[in-house]
Write an enzyme that holds these catalytic residues in place. Structure first.
Site, PDB file in Angstrom:
ATOM      1  N   SER A  88       0.863  -1.274   0.019  1.00  0.00           N
ATOM      2  CA  SER A  88      -0.152  -0.072  -0.057  1.00  0.00           C
ATOM      3  C   SER A  88       0.830   1.294   0.175  1.00  0.00           C
ATOM      4  CB  SER A  88      -1.046   0.091   1.353  1.00  0.00           C
ATOM      5  OG  SER A  88      -1.766  -1.104   1.395  1.00  0.00           O
ATOM      6  N   HIS A  94      -1.278  -2.752  -7.092  1.00  0.00           N
ATOM      7  CA  HIS A  94      -2.055  -2.365  -5.780  1.00  0.00           C
ATOM      8  C   HIS A  94      -3.209  -2.288  -6.015  1.00  0.00           C
ATOM      9  CE1 HIS A  94      -3.147   0.953  -2.616  1.00  0.00           C
ATOM     10  NE2 HIS A  94      -3.156  -0.106  -2.239  1.00  0.00           N
ATOM     11  N   GLU A 106      -3.747   0.089  -8.942  1.00  0.00           N
ATOM     12  CA  GLU A 106      -2.640   1.110  -9.323  1.00  0.00           C
ATOM     13  C   GLU A 106      -1.460   0.053  -9.598  1.00  0.00           C
ATOM     14  OE1 GLU A 106      -2.170   4.840  -6.353  1.00  0.00           O
ATOM     15  OE2 GLU A 106      -2.928   3.217  -5.260  1.00  0.00           O
ATOM     16  N   ASN A 112      -3.586   6.102  -1.387  1.00  0.00           N
ATOM     17  CA  ASN A 112      -3.289   6.118  -0.130  1.00  0.00           C
ATOM     18  C   ASN A 112      -2.713   7.519   0.493  1.00  0.00           C
ATOM     19  OD1 ASN A 112      -4.574   3.829   0.823  1.00  0.00           O
ATOM     20  ND2 ASN A 112      -3.025   2.524   0.172  1.00  0.00           N
TER      21      ASN A 112
HETATM   22  P1  NAD Z   1      -4.322  -9.500   6.369  1.00  0.00           P
HETATM   23  O1  NAD Z   1      -3.545  -8.856   7.755  1.00  0.00           O
HETATM   24  O2  NAD Z   1      -5.575  -9.420   6.109  1.00  0.00           O
HETATM   25  O3  NAD Z   1      -3.250 -10.419   5.715  1.00  0.00           O
HETATM   26  C1  NAD Z   1      -1.757 -10.441   5.751  1.00  0.00           C
HETATM   27  C2  NAD Z   1      -1.592 -11.917   5.777  1.00  0.00           C
HETATM   28  O4  NAD Z   1      -0.154 -12.155   5.376  1.00  0.00           O
HETATM   29  C3  NAD Z   1      -1.787 -13.015   6.797  1.00  0.00           C
HETATM   30  O5  NAD Z   1      -2.976 -13.911   6.554  1.00  0.00           O
HETATM   31  C4  NAD Z   1      -0.506 -13.432   7.447  1.00  0.00           C
HETATM   32  O6  NAD Z   1      -0.888 -14.613   7.995  1.00  0.00           O
HETATM   33  C5  NAD Z   1       0.264 -13.453   5.913  1.00  0.00           C
HETATM   34  N1  NAD Z   1       1.786 -13.280   6.206  1.00  0.00           N
HETATM   35  C6  NAD Z   1       2.355 -12.931   7.251  1.00  0.00           C
HETATM   36  N2  NAD Z   1       3.577 -13.022   7.134  1.00  0.00           N
HETATM   37  C7  NAD Z   1       3.859 -13.790   6.127  1.00  0.00           C
HETATM   38  C8  NAD Z   1       4.847 -14.533   5.256  1.00  0.00           C
HETATM   39  N3  NAD Z   1       6.099 -14.457   5.851  1.00  0.00           N
HETATM   40  N4  NAD Z   1       4.649 -15.207   4.295  1.00  0.00           N
HETATM   41  C9  NAD Z   1       3.398 -15.426   3.877  1.00  0.00           C
HETATM   42  N5  NAD Z   1       2.265 -14.697   4.412  1.00  0.00           N
HETATM   43  C10 NAD Z   1       2.477 -14.070   5.448  1.00  0.00           C
HETATM   44  O7  NAD Z   1      -3.626  -7.927   5.550  1.00  0.00           O
HETATM   45  P2  NAD Z   1      -4.176  -7.432   4.011  1.00  0.00           P
HETATM   46  O8  NAD Z   1      -5.176  -6.416   4.362  1.00  0.00           O
HETATM   47  O9  NAD Z   1      -4.700  -8.575   3.172  1.00  0.00           O
HETATM   48  O10 NAD Z   1      -2.928  -6.695   3.393  1.00  0.00           O
HETATM   49  C11 NAD Z   1      -1.968  -7.452   2.664  1.00  0.00           C
HETATM   50  C12 NAD Z   1      -1.223  -6.295   1.957  1.00  0.00           C
HETATM   51  O11 NAD Z   1      -2.204  -5.735   1.103  1.00  0.00           O
HETATM   52  C13 NAD Z   1      -0.479  -5.335   2.731  1.00  0.00           C
HETATM   53  O12 NAD Z   1       0.687  -5.092   2.031  1.00  0.00           O
HETATM   54  C14 NAD Z   1      -1.664  -4.035   2.737  1.00  0.00           C
HETATM   55  O13 NAD Z   1      -0.814  -2.924   2.565  1.00  0.00           O
HETATM   56  C15 NAD Z   1      -1.990  -4.372   1.095  1.00  0.00           C
HETATM   57  N6  NAD Z   1      -3.430  -3.613   0.913  1.00  0.00           N
HETATM   58  C16 NAD Z   1      -4.075  -3.693   1.864  1.00  0.00           C
HETATM   59  C17 NAD Z   1      -5.306  -3.079   1.855  1.00  0.00           C
HETATM   60  C18 NAD Z   1      -6.499  -3.175   2.731  1.00  0.00           C
HETATM   61  O14 NAD Z   1      -7.506  -2.297   2.774  1.00  0.00           O
HETATM   62  N7  NAD Z   1      -6.343  -3.894   4.009  1.00  0.00           N
HETATM   63  C19 NAD Z   1      -5.907  -2.745   0.326  1.00  0.00           C
HETATM   64  C20 NAD Z   1      -4.656  -2.578  -0.672  1.00  0.00           C
HETATM   65  C21 NAD Z   1      -3.443  -3.446  -0.360  1.00  0.00           C
END
Ligand code: NAD
Length: 290
Positions: free
Chosen positions: A118, A139, A151, A189
Protein backbone atom coordinates in the site's frame (compact mmCIF):
# COMPACT_ATOMS: atom_id res chain seq x y z
CA UNK A 1 -1.05 -13.39 -20.12
CA UNK A 2 -1.12 -15.51 -16.97
CA UNK A 3 -2.48 -19.05 -16.77
CA UNK A 4 -1.53 -19.60 -13.14
CA UNK A 5 -1.22 -16.90 -10.50
CA UNK A 6 0.52 -17.22 -7.16
CA UNK A 7 -0.79 -15.28 -4.19
CA UNK A 8 1.46 -14.96 -1.15
CA UNK A 9 -0.45 -13.87 1.95
CA UNK A 10 -3.99 -15.22 2.36
CA UNK A 11 -5.48 -12.27 4.28
CA UNK A 12 -8.30 -10.09 3.04
CA UNK A 13 -6.30 -8.83 0.02
CA UNK A 14 -4.76 -12.19 -0.84
CA UNK A 15 -8.05 -14.05 -0.86
CA UNK A 16 -9.65 -11.16 -2.76
CA UNK A 17 -7.07 -11.50 -5.55
CA UNK A 18 -7.60 -15.28 -5.55
CA UNK A 19 -11.37 -14.72 -5.88
CA UNK A 20 -11.13 -12.54 -9.00
CA UNK A 21 -8.47 -14.74 -10.61
CA UNK A 22 -10.53 -17.92 -10.13
CA UNK A 23 -13.71 -16.17 -11.31
CA UNK A 24 -11.79 -15.32 -14.50
CA UNK A 25 -10.72 -18.93 -15.06
CA UNK A 26 -7.12 -18.67 -13.85
CA UNK A 27 -5.47 -21.32 -11.68
CA UNK A 28 -4.27 -19.96 -8.36
CA UNK A 29 -1.81 -21.10 -5.70
CA UNK A 30 -2.33 -19.30 -2.36
CA UNK A 31 0.54 -19.49 0.14
CA UNK A 32 0.58 -18.28 3.75
CA UNK A 33 2.58 -19.16 6.87
CA UNK A 34 -0.65 -19.43 8.85
CA UNK A 35 -2.90 -22.48 8.21
CA UNK A 36 -5.88 -20.72 9.83
CA UNK A 37 -5.52 -17.85 7.33
CA UNK A 38 -5.50 -20.39 4.48
CA UNK A 39 -8.60 -22.16 5.83
CA UNK A 40 -10.41 -18.85 6.14
CA UNK A 41 -9.28 -17.87 2.62
CA UNK A 42 -10.68 -21.14 1.23
CA UNK A 43 -14.05 -20.39 2.90
CA UNK A 44 -14.09 -16.80 1.60
CA UNK A 45 -13.16 -17.83 -1.94
CA UNK A 46 -15.88 -20.49 -2.00
CA UNK A 47 -18.49 -18.09 -0.61
CA UNK A 48 -17.62 -15.45 -3.19
CA UNK A 49 -17.59 -17.85 -6.16
CA UNK A 50 -20.95 -19.38 -5.16
CA UNK A 51 -22.52 -15.91 -5.03
CA UNK A 52 -20.76 -14.68 -8.18
CA UNK A 53 -21.83 -17.58 -10.43
CA UNK A 54 -25.32 -17.70 -8.96
CA UNK A 55 -25.78 -13.97 -9.75
CA UNK A 56 -24.70 -14.74 -13.34
CA UNK A 57 -27.42 -17.43 -13.46
CA UNK A 58 -24.82 -20.19 -13.87
CA UNK A 59 -25.17 -23.77 -12.56
CA UNK A 60 -23.54 -24.50 -9.17
CA UNK A 61 -21.01 -26.69 -11.02
CA UNK A 62 -19.46 -23.50 -12.46
CA UNK A 63 -18.70 -22.23 -8.96
CA UNK A 64 -17.33 -25.62 -7.93
CA UNK A 65 -15.14 -25.71 -11.05
CA UNK A 66 -13.75 -22.25 -10.31
CA UNK A 67 -13.16 -23.12 -6.63
CA UNK A 68 -11.23 -26.21 -7.74
CA UNK A 69 -8.80 -23.92 -9.60
CA UNK A 70 -7.46 -22.65 -6.27
CA UNK A 71 -4.95 -24.57 -4.14
CA UNK A 72 -3.79 -23.52 -0.66
CA UNK A 73 -0.44 -24.28 0.94
CA UNK A 74 2.02 -23.30 3.64
CA UNK A 75 4.81 -24.42 1.28
CA UNK A 76 6.26 -21.84 -1.12
CA UNK A 77 6.97 -24.58 -3.69
CA UNK A 78 3.23 -24.37 -4.58
CA UNK A 79 4.01 -21.20 -6.60
CA UNK A 80 6.84 -22.81 -8.62
CA UNK A 81 4.98 -22.99 -11.96
CA UNK A 82 3.11 -19.69 -11.73
CA UNK A 83 3.40 -17.04 -14.47
CA UNK A 84 2.86 -14.19 -12.01
CA UNK A 85 2.89 -13.87 -8.23
CA UNK A 86 0.93 -11.21 -6.37
CA UNK A 87 2.57 -10.69 -2.99
CA UNK A 88 -0.03 -9.72 -0.36
CA UNK A 89 1.69 -10.38 2.98
CA UNK A 90 1.44 -7.86 5.82
CA UNK A 91 2.57 -4.26 5.28
CA UNK A 92 6.01 -4.71 6.84
CA UNK A 93 9.14 -4.18 4.78
CA UNK A 94 11.27 -6.78 6.59
CA UNK A 95 8.57 -9.44 6.19
CA UNK A 96 8.09 -8.60 2.52
CA UNK A 97 11.86 -8.70 1.85
CA UNK A 98 12.02 -12.18 3.38
CA UNK A 99 8.98 -13.25 1.33
CA UNK A 100 10.70 -12.12 -1.90
CA UNK A 101 13.75 -14.21 -0.99
CA UNK A 102 11.51 -17.25 -0.45
CA UNK A 103 9.67 -16.57 -3.72
CA UNK A 104 13.05 -16.45 -5.53
CA UNK A 105 13.94 -19.90 -4.17
CA UNK A 106 10.92 -21.48 -5.85
CA UNK A 107 9.41 -19.38 -8.63
CA UNK A 108 9.97 -20.07 -12.34
CA UNK A 109 12.59 -17.49 -13.46
CA UNK A 110 10.39 -16.20 -16.31
CA UNK A 111 7.55 -15.23 -13.98
CA UNK A 112 6.65 -11.71 -12.89
CA UNK A 113 6.27 -10.50 -9.31
CA UNK A 114 3.69 -7.87 -8.39
CA UNK A 115 3.59 -6.52 -4.86
CA UNK A 116 0.31 -5.37 -3.38
CA UNK A 117 2.10 -3.03 -0.96
CA UNK A 118 0.00 0.00 0.00
CA UNK A 119 2.91 2.35 0.51
CA UNK A 120 6.44 0.90 0.44
CA UNK A 121 8.95 1.89 -2.28
CA UNK A 122 8.74 -0.53 -5.23
CA UNK A 123 12.33 0.34 -6.17
CA UNK A 124 13.51 -0.66 -2.69
CA UNK A 125 11.41 -3.85 -2.49
CA UNK A 126 12.63 -4.89 -5.96
CA UNK A 127 16.19 -5.11 -4.60
CA UNK A 128 15.06 -7.98 -2.35
CA UNK A 129 13.90 -10.01 -5.35
CA UNK A 130 16.06 -12.00 -7.77
CA UNK A 131 14.44 -10.25 -10.78
CA UNK A 132 14.10 -6.48 -10.24
CA UNK A 133 13.26 -5.90 -13.93
CA UNK A 134 10.29 -8.29 -13.62
CA UNK A 135 9.08 -6.68 -10.39
CA UNK A 136 6.24 -4.13 -10.16
CA UNK A 137 3.64 -2.63 -7.83
CA UNK A 138 0.13 -4.05 -8.38
CA UNK A 139 -1.98 -2.28 -5.81
CA UNK A 140 -5.47 -3.80 -5.70
CA UNK A 141 -8.23 -2.12 -3.67
CA UNK A 142 -10.28 -3.65 -0.87
CA UNK A 143 -12.59 -5.56 -1.35
CA UNK A 144 -10.87 -6.75 -4.52
CA UNK A 145 -13.94 -8.13 -6.38
CA UNK A 146 -15.96 -4.94 -5.82
CA UNK A 147 -13.31 -2.27 -6.38
CA UNK A 148 -12.56 -1.43 -9.99
CA UNK A 149 -9.11 0.14 -9.62
CA UNK A 150 -5.62 -1.30 -9.68
CA UNK A 151 -2.72 1.11 -9.26
CA UNK A 152 0.30 0.03 -11.29
CA UNK A 153 3.62 1.34 -10.03
CA UNK A 154 6.97 0.95 -11.78
CA UNK A 155 10.17 0.77 -9.80
CA UNK A 156 13.29 2.26 -11.30
CA UNK A 157 14.31 -1.23 -12.46
CA UNK A 158 10.93 -2.36 -13.89
CA UNK A 159 11.14 -3.24 -17.60
CA UNK A 160 8.71 -1.93 -20.21
CA UNK A 161 7.62 -5.54 -20.92
CA UNK A 162 6.76 -6.09 -17.23
CA UNK A 163 4.84 -2.82 -17.18
CA UNK A 164 2.79 -3.79 -20.24
CA UNK A 165 2.17 -7.42 -19.23
CA UNK A 166 1.08 -6.51 -15.72
CA UNK A 167 -1.26 -3.78 -16.93
CA UNK A 168 -2.77 -6.33 -19.31
CA UNK A 169 -3.22 -8.76 -16.40
CA UNK A 170 -5.15 -6.16 -14.38
CA UNK A 171 -7.28 -5.28 -17.40
CA UNK A 172 -8.06 -8.95 -18.08
CA UNK A 173 -9.40 -9.17 -14.52
CA UNK A 174 -11.83 -6.39 -15.47
CA UNK A 175 -9.98 -3.67 -13.58
CA UNK A 176 -9.18 -0.11 -14.58
CA UNK A 177 -5.51 0.77 -14.26
CA UNK A 178 -4.19 4.00 -12.73
CA UNK A 179 -0.47 4.54 -13.24
CA UNK A 180 1.28 5.98 -10.21
CA UNK A 181 4.89 7.00 -9.76
CA UNK A 182 6.96 5.30 -7.09
CA UNK A 183 6.40 7.80 -4.26
CA UNK A 184 5.33 6.77 -0.74
CA UNK A 185 1.74 5.43 -0.67
CA UNK A 186 1.30 6.17 -4.42
CA UNK A 187 -1.95 8.00 -5.33
CA UNK A 188 -4.92 6.53 -3.44
CA UNK A 189 -3.30 6.13 -0.03
CA UNK A 190 -1.29 9.36 -0.28
CA UNK A 191 -4.67 11.11 -0.24
CA UNK A 192 -6.84 8.67 1.73
CA UNK A 193 -4.62 7.81 4.69
CA UNK A 194 -3.85 11.37 5.83
CA UNK A 195 -7.63 11.91 5.87
CA UNK A 196 -8.17 8.80 7.99
CA UNK A 197 -5.29 9.84 10.29
CA UNK A 198 -6.89 13.29 10.64
CA UNK A 199 -10.20 11.63 11.55
CA UNK A 200 -8.38 9.76 14.35
CA UNK A 201 -6.84 13.07 15.53
CA UNK A 202 -10.34 14.57 15.50
CA UNK A 203 -11.44 11.72 17.79
CA UNK A 204 -8.26 11.97 19.93
CA UNK A 205 -8.75 15.71 20.49
CA UNK A 206 -12.41 15.20 21.42
CA UNK A 207 -13.75 17.26 18.51
CA UNK A 208 -16.28 14.53 17.80
CA UNK A 209 -17.28 11.00 18.81
CA UNK A 210 -16.83 7.97 16.53
CA UNK A 211 -20.45 8.28 15.38
CA UNK A 212 -20.18 12.08 15.09
CA UNK A 213 -17.10 11.86 12.86
CA UNK A 214 -18.39 9.08 10.60
CA UNK A 215 -21.89 10.61 10.27
CA UNK A 216 -20.37 14.02 9.51
CA UNK A 217 -18.25 12.70 6.66
CA UNK A 218 -21.07 10.53 5.27
CA UNK A 219 -23.79 13.18 5.34
CA UNK A 220 -21.60 16.28 5.15
CA UNK A 221 -19.05 15.22 2.53
CA UNK A 222 -21.14 12.51 0.84
CA UNK A 223 -18.59 9.76 1.56
CA UNK A 224 -20.20 6.29 1.28
CA UNK A 225 -18.34 5.10 4.40
CA UNK A 226 -17.11 7.11 7.41
CA UNK A 227 -13.31 7.41 7.83
CA UNK A 228 -13.22 5.43 11.11
CA UNK A 229 -15.41 2.64 9.69
CA UNK A 230 -13.08 2.60 6.71
CA UNK A 231 -9.99 2.46 8.94
CA UNK A 232 -11.47 -0.58 10.73
CA UNK A 233 -12.16 -2.18 7.36
CA UNK A 234 -8.63 -1.58 6.03
CA UNK A 235 -7.06 -2.77 9.31
CA UNK A 236 -5.57 -0.33 11.84
CA UNK A 237 -2.15 -2.06 11.62
CA UNK A 238 -2.11 -1.43 7.87
CA UNK A 239 -3.27 2.21 8.35
CA UNK A 240 -0.49 2.79 10.89
CA UNK A 241 2.14 1.11 8.67
CA UNK A 242 1.16 3.35 5.74
CA UNK A 243 1.34 6.52 7.89
CA UNK A 244 4.77 5.44 9.15
CA UNK A 245 6.02 5.02 5.56
CA UNK A 246 4.63 8.47 4.62
CA UNK A 247 6.15 10.04 7.74
CA UNK A 248 9.59 8.42 7.38
CA UNK A 249 10.03 8.39 3.61
CA UNK A 250 8.77 11.96 3.02
CA UNK A 251 10.42 13.26 6.25
CA UNK A 252 7.45 15.53 6.79
CA UNK A 253 5.81 15.98 10.22
CA UNK A 254 2.39 16.51 8.62
CA UNK A 255 2.20 12.70 8.26
CA UNK A 256 2.80 12.01 11.99
CA UNK A 257 0.62 9.01 12.92
CA UNK A 258 -2.01 9.92 15.53
CA UNK A 259 -0.95 8.58 18.97
CA UNK A 260 -4.44 7.12 19.40
CA UNK A 261 -3.97 5.03 16.23
CA UNK A 262 -0.65 3.80 17.65
CA UNK A 263 -2.33 2.87 20.96
CA UNK A 264 -5.13 0.92 19.27
CA UNK A 265 -2.58 -1.10 17.31
CA UNK A 266 -0.55 -1.68 20.49
CA UNK A 267 -3.72 -3.01 22.13
CA UNK A 268 -4.26 -5.45 19.25
CA UNK A 269 -7.45 -3.58 18.31
CA UNK A 270 -6.91 -3.80 14.58
CA UNK A 271 -10.49 -3.28 13.39
CA UNK A 272 -12.86 -5.78 11.79
CA UNK A 273 -10.26 -8.51 11.44
CA UNK A 274 -9.77 -8.75 15.22
CA UNK A 275 -13.38 -7.93 16.16
CA UNK A 276 -12.58 -4.53 17.67
CA UNK A 277 -11.24 -1.20 16.47
CA UNK A 278 -13.08 2.11 16.52
CA UNK A 279 -16.18 -0.11 16.60
CA UNK A 280 -16.86 -3.32 18.51
CA UNK A 281 -17.96 -6.07 16.08
CA UNK A 282 -19.03 -8.68 18.63
CA UNK A 283 -22.72 -8.01 17.94
CA UNK A 284 -24.67 -7.81 14.66
CA UNK A 285 -24.66 -4.00 14.73
CA UNK A 286 -21.16 -2.56 15.30
CA UNK A 287 -20.99 -0.46 18.48
CA UNK A 288 -18.80 2.68 18.57
CA UNK A 289 -16.09 2.35 21.24
CA UNK A 290 -15.74 6.12 21.95
P1 NAD B 1 -4.07 -9.18 6.43
O1 NAD B 1 -3.56 -8.87 7.77
O2 NAD B 1 -5.54 -9.41 6.23
O3 NAD B 1 -3.31 -10.44 5.82
C1 NAD B 1 -1.92 -10.55 5.78
C2 NAD B 1 -1.55 -12.02 5.62
O4 NAD B 1 -0.13 -12.12 5.45
C3 NAD B 1 -1.90 -12.88 6.86
O5 NAD B 1 -2.73 -13.94 6.48
C4 NAD B 1 -0.54 -13.37 7.35
O6 NAD B 1 -0.57 -14.67 7.89
C5 NAD B 1 0.27 -13.33 6.05
N1 NAD B 1 1.70 -13.35 6.26
C6 NAD B 1 2.44 -12.74 7.22
N2 NAD B 1 3.74 -13.04 7.08
C7 NAD B 1 3.84 -13.86 6.00
C8 NAD B 1 4.92 -14.53 5.35
N3 NAD B 1 6.16 -14.39 5.79
N4 NAD B 1 4.66 -15.30 4.28
C9 NAD B 1 3.38 -15.46 3.83
N5 NAD B 1 2.31 -14.86 4.40
C10 NAD B 1 2.54 -14.07 5.46
O7 NAD B 1 -3.57 -7.96 5.50
P2 NAD B 1 -4.22 -7.42 4.14
O8 NAD B 1 -5.18 -6.35 4.48
O9 NAD B 1 -4.65 -8.58 3.30
O10 NAD B 1 -2.95 -6.70 3.48
C11 NAD B 1 -2.00 -7.43 2.74
C12 NAD B 1 -1.21 -6.47 1.84
O11 NAD B 1 -2.11 -5.78 0.97
C13 NAD B 1 -0.45 -5.38 2.63
O12 NAD B 1 0.73 -5.06 1.96
C14 NAD B 1 -1.43 -4.21 2.56
O13 NAD B 1 -0.80 -2.96 2.71
C15 NAD B 1 -1.98 -4.38 1.17
N6 NAD B 1 -3.30 -3.78 0.93
C16 NAD B 1 -4.23 -3.74 1.93
C17 NAD B 1 -5.47 -3.14 1.68
C18 NAD B 1 -6.52 -3.10 2.76
O14 NAD B 1 -7.50 -2.36 2.63
N7 NAD B 1 -6.39 -3.86 3.84
C19 NAD B 1 -5.74 -2.60 0.41
C20 NAD B 1 -4.77 -2.70 -0.59
C21 NAD B 1 -3.54 -3.28 -0.33
Amino acid sequence: MAQKVGVVGAGQMGHGVAQVCAANGLSVAVVDIDQAALDNAADQVRLYLDRHFSKLGEAPAEASGAAALVEYSTDFSAIADCDLVVESAIENEDVKRRVFEQIAEHLNPDAWIGTNTSSISITRLATASDRPEKFIGLHFMNPVPAMKLVEVIRGLQTSEETFEKCQAFATELGKTVAIAEDFPAFIVNRILLPMINEAVYTLYEGVGSVTGIDTSMKLGANHPVGPLELADFIGLDTCLAIMQVLYNDLSDSKYRPCPLLVKYVEAGWLGRKTGRGFYDYSTDTPIPTR
